[in-house]
Enzyme design. Structure first.
Site, PDB file in Angstrom:
ATOM      1  N   ASP A  41       0.862  -1.176   0.000  1.00  0.00           N
ATOM      2  CA  ASP A  41       0.000   0.000   0.000  1.00  0.00           C
ATOM      3  C   ASP A  41       0.907   1.237   0.000  1.00  0.00           C
ATOM      4  O   ASP A  41       2.138   1.138   0.075  1.00  0.00           O
ATOM      5  CB  ASP A  41      -0.977  -0.015   1.180  1.00  0.00           C
ATOM      6  CG  ASP A  41      -2.211   0.857   0.891  1.00  0.00           C
ATOM      7  OD1 ASP A  41      -2.159   1.689  -0.044  1.00  0.00           O
ATOM      8  OD2 ASP A  41      -3.223   0.735   1.606  1.00  0.00           O
TER       9      ASP A  41
HETATM   10  C1  BGC Z   1      -5.112   3.231   0.270  1.00  0.00           C
HETATM   11  C2  BGC Z   1      -5.296   2.249  -0.873  1.00  0.00           C
HETATM   12  C3  BGC Z   1      -5.209   2.987  -2.179  1.00  0.00           C
HETATM   13  C4  BGC Z   1      -3.879   3.698  -2.256  1.00  0.00           C
HETATM   14  C5  BGC Z   1      -3.644   4.422  -3.566  1.00  0.00           C
HETATM   15  C6  BGC Z   1      -3.889   4.087   0.097  1.00  0.00           C
HETATM   16  O1  BGC Z   1      -3.820   5.098   1.043  1.00  0.00           O
HETATM   17  O2  BGC Z   1      -5.075   2.515   1.487  1.00  0.00           O
HETATM   18  O3  BGC Z   1      -6.522   1.586  -0.738  1.00  0.00           O
HETATM   19  O4  BGC Z   1      -5.397   2.098  -3.247  1.00  0.00           O
HETATM   20  O5  BGC Z   1      -3.816   4.625  -1.199  1.00  0.00           O
HETATM   21  O6  BGC Z   1      -4.414   5.542  -3.675  1.00  0.00           O
END
Ligand code: BGC
Length: 745
Positions: free
Chosen positions: A274
């Protein structure tokens, strides 16, 4: 255009076979340097200014294999051109984006879609989103989110499939199918990324990013199965969670990533971290610095790093010094490249589709409207307050901060959503009945959070003048989603006070609630006649809600999550275990009934709170209709059967009410005695069907012993023979039931 096509006369025709892809990956990797391989493991975001200014160089140098948050078609094309024509090996880019519930056209939030209990519709919704995103060159979405969520305080419950494993499994498969289509190489298909692996939905007290405490058994029986379902459906990639699982942050969890995902489930897609979750391993306290973090993540099985740069800075040295094996890098790169081949990126211009669609297609709007209609749940309907009958009304007051809030009804994660495409509840009502009814609109509050009650007098005056009131309440978009958890989930601001003032006008009041989570509604349920729970319904929320208000269609959504009476009851979910002292009406004691200075006793000796009813306000699976569905004559194909045989359970469903409507028939089971204690009920089947007034049908379900298997004491799935209870009905409170016994073959 691309480096591989010169070796192969018919690449498109053969690229679909995995052997052929493996050969192409191997041939390509044989030409790659370590730095170029690590480049494929880097997912980078643009800096300030045109994306090509900041990403063009690293892409050209082979230091970036995937990009995120570039959404202008021309910018995507330019970066793909640089990758293919100017980098040494011409490897096209993965172009990632959070396409969560629509791209330009916004569908209901995922929790709302789950309330439709309609996997085919959820598939179609994901396909619409994929198509629109693919039109600008996006080829990878960070969806679906499959975190089981049992805490409505958690802002990301909006993105989840709800609290139930069986429903989540069905929706997981449907969403992957929708995004990825028949084949990733088709125009309009994009790669899915199931997230967040694993357990993120269990963050303590619903505080985003907090610790999780999930027993091994619960992890396998509740939190992991939706990921397995998505992977069995061919999901191309998977994202690790920010959260920590039993002391090991998910982004460094080799047990999850290597043992469960790769060894047990044979997942052959790639794993991405993530956002910055690799350097955060040091913030968690697992590693000392970025280098250690990169090593821990790579060795645990994270193939690609999102946004941060620990792989770019440290992985080559870590390989050279022997702390990360070259095979680890090779395996990661092979998986990433395989998805690029499967997407057809090497075989046609990698930004695939011709012209970006500026206007919403009729199909996208139709799917969005149908999804919004089927996601709305009729929670209560006293004395048939709904549907409203235009013939019996001459004026209608439409009141509340979310009545004319086209943007706020879109919900969380709508970066690319087109607010111009969104039709508010007021606009929907106006289009449906504006010619026949006098519509009086008063927002009463500037926003859902506002405490400024200066607009109440006008709202009350409108309610007094009207024959009925539609009160549009809830939460604006920004009050749910990532990093937007709430400790108090009552209607925010002065909305409860508004409800009381409007109630005082003595007119029929229908509440339409737009929100990203279940709100606690105990303080308004007695103040309104009917409640339509619309979640954040997306672009076509207005027309969909208007159709339901005026009975053009009957509501048919069912709750994918339990509605507590108060936050103190959380977590509250239908498929809990029984405990040794389950509460029953005769065992619970109300705080007011305890005599002053009563001697210490164990009171009713059961699991309840003194100060709130032990039941939920609205149960999982609940959802009313404008017609009346009668369930009768439950039949089992056998009272006793060998484990190898399937059981047929059926019920007669009759539409005994006045209008044609759809019902979601639900099948629940209980394993009353097992080697580990099992939930009091578990959903094991559902079917949505339409019946005309007076029409009856026998609805049939097949149960196999394997459907009742569970992760047992020996830490593996078991099927245990014995006696089972079964119920069929319109909610998790279904009363019509039977019993059967599965015996050893
Ligand atoms: C979130 C993800 C997301 C990623 C990209 C993160 O902060 O937890 O779910 O896909 O950002 O935007």
């Amino acid at each position: 255009m691309c480096s591989m096509t010169t070796d192969d006369p018919h690449p498109a025709a053969v690229a679909s076979t995995s052997t052929r892809i493996a050969d192409r990956v191997a041939a390509l990797m044989a030409r790659m340097s370590l730095e170029e391989k690590i480049g494929q493991m880097v997912l980078a975001q643009p800096g300030e200014g045109p994306p090509a200014d900041t990403l063009g160089g690293p892409v050209r140098d082979g230091r970036v294999g995937a990009i995120v948050n570039v959404v202008e078609r021309d910018a995507v094309s330019e970066l793909q051109r640089i990758a293919v024509a100017e980098s040494r090996l011409g490897i096209p880019l993965l172009v990632g984006r959070d396409v969560i519930h629509g791209f330009r056209t916004i569908l209901p939030i995922p929790l709302g879609q789950a309330a439709s209990w309609n996997p085919e519709l959820v598939r179609a919704a994901a396909a619409v989103a994929a198509q629109e995103a693919a039109e600008v060159g996006i080829n990878w979405t960070f969806a679906p989110m499959l975190d089981i969520a049992r805490d409505p305080r958690w802002g990301r419950i909006a993105e989840s499939p709800g609290e139930d494993v069986f429903l989540a499994n069905r929706l997981a498969a449907a969403m992957v199918q929708g995004f990825q289509g028949e084949s990733l190489a088709e125009p309009g298909s994009i790669a899915a990324c199931v997230k967040h692996f694993a357990g993120y939905g269990a963050v303590e007290s619903g505080r985003d990013y907090a610790t999780t405490n999930i027993p091994e058994n619960e992890l396998h029986n509740v939190y992991l199965p939706p990921f397995k379902a998505a992977i069995d459906q061919g999901a191309a990639s998977l994202m690790t969670s920010f959260s920590d699982l039993d002391g090991i942050p998910a982004t460094a969890h080799a047990g999850l990533l290597r043992e469960v995902l790769r060894a047990q489930w044979s997942f052959d897609g790639f794993v991405v971290s993530d956002w910055h979750s690799i350097p955060q391993l040091s913030v968690h306290g697992l590693t000392a610095d970025d280098r250690e973090a990169a090593v821990a993540a790579a060795n645990a099985g994270v193939d690609m790093e999102m946004a941060s740069d620990t792989y770019a800075r440290h992985l080559a040295e870590a390989v050279e010094s022997g702390v990360v094996a070259p095979e680890t890098v090779d395996a990661a790169v092979a998986r990433i490249l395989a998805i690029k081949f499967r997407l057809g990126l090497f075989d046609s211009p990698p930004d695939k589709v011709g012209v970006a669609a500026q206007a919403a297609s009729d199909h996208a709007l139709e799917v969005a409207e149908k999804a919004a209609r089927q996601s709305v749940v009729l929670l209560q309907n006293r004395d048939g307050a709904l549907p409203l009958k235009p013939s019996e009304l001459s004026s209608l007051a439409v009141i509340g901060p979310l009545a004319d809030a086209a943007y706020e009804q879109l919900g969380t994660w709508i970066f690319d959503g087109d607010p111009e495409r969104s039709i508010s509840v007021l606009a929907g009502i106006r289009a449906r009945v504006g010619q026949h009814l006098d519509l009086l609109h008063e927002p009463a509050l500037a926003t859902s959070r506002s405490r400024e009650t200066g607009g109440f007098d006008e709202a009350v005056a409108a309610a007094r003048r009207a024959d009925a009131v539609v009160l549009c309440l809830g939460e604006e978009s920004i009050l749910s989603g990532e990093a937007h958890s709430r400790a108090d989930i009552d209607l925010p601001g002065a909305q409860v006070e508004l409800v009381r003032r409007i109630r005082g006008c003595g007119k029929p009041v229908v509440a339409v609630i737009l929100a990203g989570r279940p709100l606690t509604l105990a303080n308004i349920v007695d103040e309104v006649d009917a409640i339509l729970y619309a979640w954040h319904p997306g672009s076509m929320g207005g027309p969909a809600i208007a159709d339901l208000l005026f009975g053009v269609e009957s509501p048919s959504g069912k709750l994918p999550v339990t509605f507590p009476r108060t936050v103190g009851q959380i977590p509250l979910y239908y498929n809990a275990r029984n405990t040794g002292k389950p509460p029953r009406p005769e065992t619970v004691v109300n705080i007011d009934e305890i005599p002053v200075r009563a001697p210490q006793t164990s009171l009713g000796m059961s699991a309840f709170h003194l100060d709130v009813d032990h039941t939920p306000l609205f149960a999982f699976g609940h959802g009313l209709s404008y017609t009346r569905f009668e369930y009768s004559d439950l039949r089992l194909s056998a009272a006793r059967l060998p484990l190898a045989d399937a059981l047929i359970v059926s019920v007669r469903l009759r539409n005994a009410g006045p209008c044609s409507a759809e019902e979601v028939v639900q099948l629940y089971v209980r394993d009353p005695v097992a080697s580990i204690t099992r939930p009091v009920r578990e959903l094991k089947g559902f079917q949505r069907l339409r019946l005309a007034p007076g029409q009856a049908e026998r609805v049939e379900f097949q149960l196999h012993a394997d459907d009742l298997s569970f992760y047992g004491r020996q830490q593996r799935r078991v099927v245990e023979p014995g006696r089972f209870q079964v119920w069929i009905g319109g909610s998790s409170n279904a009363e019509l039931g039977g019993e059967f016994e599965w015996v050893e073959n």
